[in-house]
Design a protein around this motif. Structure first.
Motif, PDB file in Angstrom:
ATOM      1  N   THR A  91       0.858  -1.184   0.000  1.00  0.00           N
ATOM      2  CA  THR A  91       0.000   0.000   0.000  1.00  0.00           C
ATOM      3  C   THR A  91       0.894   1.234   0.000  1.00  0.00           C
ATOM      4  N   TRP A  92       0.264   2.406  -0.021  1.00  0.00           N
ATOM      5  CA  TRP A  92       1.040   3.648   0.051  1.00  0.00           C
ATOM      6  C   TRP A  92       1.857   3.713   1.340  1.00  0.00           C
ATOM      7  N   ASP A  93       1.419   3.010   2.378  1.00  0.00           N
ATOM      8  CA  ASP A  93       2.170   3.014   3.646  1.00  0.00           C
ATOM      9  C   ASP A  93       3.494   2.276   3.538  1.00  0.00           C
ATOM     10  N   ASP A  94       3.650   1.454   2.503  1.00  0.00           N
ATOM     11  CA  ASP A  94       4.864   0.652   2.342  1.00  0.00           C
ATOM     12  C   ASP A  94       5.919   1.333   1.477  1.00  0.00           C
ATOM     13  N   VAL A  95       5.587   2.498   0.939  1.00  0.00           N
ATOM     14  CA  VAL A  95       6.538   3.248   0.118  1.00  0.00           C
ATOM     15  C   VAL A  95       6.685   4.645   0.708  1.00  0.00           C
ATOM     16  N   GLU A  96       7.676   5.367   0.235  1.00  0.00           N
ATOM     17  CA  GLU A  96       7.830   6.767   0.618  1.00  0.00           C
ATOM     18  C   GLU A  96       7.112   7.614  -0.424  1.00  0.00           C
ATOM     19  N   ARG A  97       5.997   8.179  -0.025  1.00  0.00           N
ATOM     20  CA  ARG A  97       5.202   8.986  -0.955  1.00  0.00           C
ATOM     21  C   ARG A  97       5.839  10.362  -1.135  1.00  0.00           C
TER      22      ARG A  97
END
Length: 381
Positions: free
Chosen positions: A166-172
């Motif tokens: 999810t977006w929580d697993d990457v650096e947005r």
């Protein structure tokens, strides 16, 4: 995983001219369209089809260019045009989400006439100097988020979901727009962004010192595809042969969805639709080479169990040709029922909705989700 029609005998018969029907449908003297702006492949395709309609039916076409989703969809909503050569916003309109969740929109009674699936795809462009064996290696990487571009951000979310991320697993990393995101990758401020494989932005990244790579989405990864379609059901597996750094002899296993998506409202005259779909399928050879991507309208590229229902007359045409199956019919009925549920929910919600637009949208999305879940359906958004 969704599949397209697999009826090679019927398709080859049509292609060989063994199933010929008259084009004598009562087509109107004029068809009004809205499409992408002049100079785009979508506009060129509609112009090529329009020339054929004039030659075969004497039907003149008036094509209104629209530079964004709202400009293309508004004339269809107001009845100013008969048809829209749209993008994935047609699905969002059918669902009443994103820009169509505003008080002046809501779920739209959209029906598919035909779609084009071309040689390019929608992929995750990753800088070439990033260690990446598969899509799961995006974990911890810097992924571009485009402010105000819900559609591309949803596509990025779907790519992450393929890998169980999810977006929580990457650096947005937020950017004000599409080109700015690729400037950011080239300058080292981000590592990846979602894009179509043929865009100039992807070409710029490929030519930069960082280079470009495309992670694959293997079509046999059933769990990955199930997660992706749960997030964005309009995607489908696609062997991409066109794009920056992609060798046509070694297709990239990736994803795509149709572009353009030729849609009308549900009440477009049956005789108009019959004439149009008959011409698109049975005169395919007469226009397929007349515009970039026009070959994408081939019968074998039509996904009969996609996410927006077909116009009733298109269904009747495919049924008459022996292409339409009971499974397709069940899927079509489910989509029509979903649209009806969304429209009824919208009408009831509007009766006592808040005046503030932000509160209106938030309340609608919550009400929409609850209604779909109560019916045992995936809200998606």
């Amino acid at each position: 995983m969704r599949t397209k029609t697999t009826l090679p005998l019927v398709i080859s018969s049509l292609a060989a001219g063994l199933l010929i029907t008259s084009h004598a449908s009562a087509m109107p003297p004029t068809l009004n369209w809205t499409a992408y702006g002049t100079g785009t492949s979508g506009n060129a395709q509609i112009m090529a089809i329009s020339q054929l309609l004039q030659a075969e039916h004497g039907t003149q076409s008036r094509v209104i260019p629209g530079e964004n989703d709202t400009m293309r969809m508004t004339p269809l909503k107001t009845g100013r045009v008969d048809l829209c050569a749209c993008g994935i916003a047609s699905y969002y309109g059918s669902e009443g989400v994103m820009m169509f969740a505003r008080p002046d929109w809501g779920p739209q009674p959209i029906r598919v006439i035909s779609t084009s699936l071309a040689s390019f795809g929608l992929g995750m462009a990753v800088a070439g100097d990033v260690e990446l064996d598969d899509i799961a290696d995006l974990e911890g990487k810097r992924l571009a988020y485009l402010r105000g571009d819900d559609a591309l951000n949803k596509a990025a979310e779907a790519y992450l979901a393929f890998a169980g991320l999810t977006w929580d697993d990457v650096e947005r990393v937020d950017f004000p727009g599409y080109n700015a995101a690729f400037d950011g990758i080239i300058s080292g401020r981000a590592d990846a962004a979602i894009t179509t494989t043929v865009t100039p932005a992807a070409q710029r990244l490929a030519a930069s010192p960082r280079g470009l790579q495309w992670p694959e989405l293997p079509s046999d990864d059933e769990a990955g595809w199930a997660r992706m379609l749960e997030t964005a059901p309009y995607f489908q597996p696609h062997d991409v042969t066109s794009g920056a750094g992609i060798d046509a002899e070694q297709p990239l296993a990736s994803a795509s969805y149709p572009y353009p998506i030729m849609v009308s409202n549900a009440d477009l005259a049956p005789e108009t639709v019959r004439g149009l779909i008959t011409t698109l399928i049975e005169s395919f050879d007469a226009y397929k080479d007349n515009a970039p991507g026009a070959k994408g309208y081939a019968l074998e590229n039509q996904d009969m169990t996609w996410v927006v229902p077909f116009h009733d007359e298109v269904v009747d045409y495919y049924r008459d040709k022996g292409i339409w199956t009971e499974a397709m019919d069940a899927h079509q009925s489910a989509l029509v029922d979903r649209q009806a549920l969304l429209k009824a929910t919208w009408d009831a919600y509007q009766a006592d909705a808040p005046d503030d637009e932000v509160a209106f949208i938030d309340g609608w999305m919550e009400t929409r989700r609850a209604a779909l879940q109560e019916a045992g359906l995936n809200p998606v958004f």
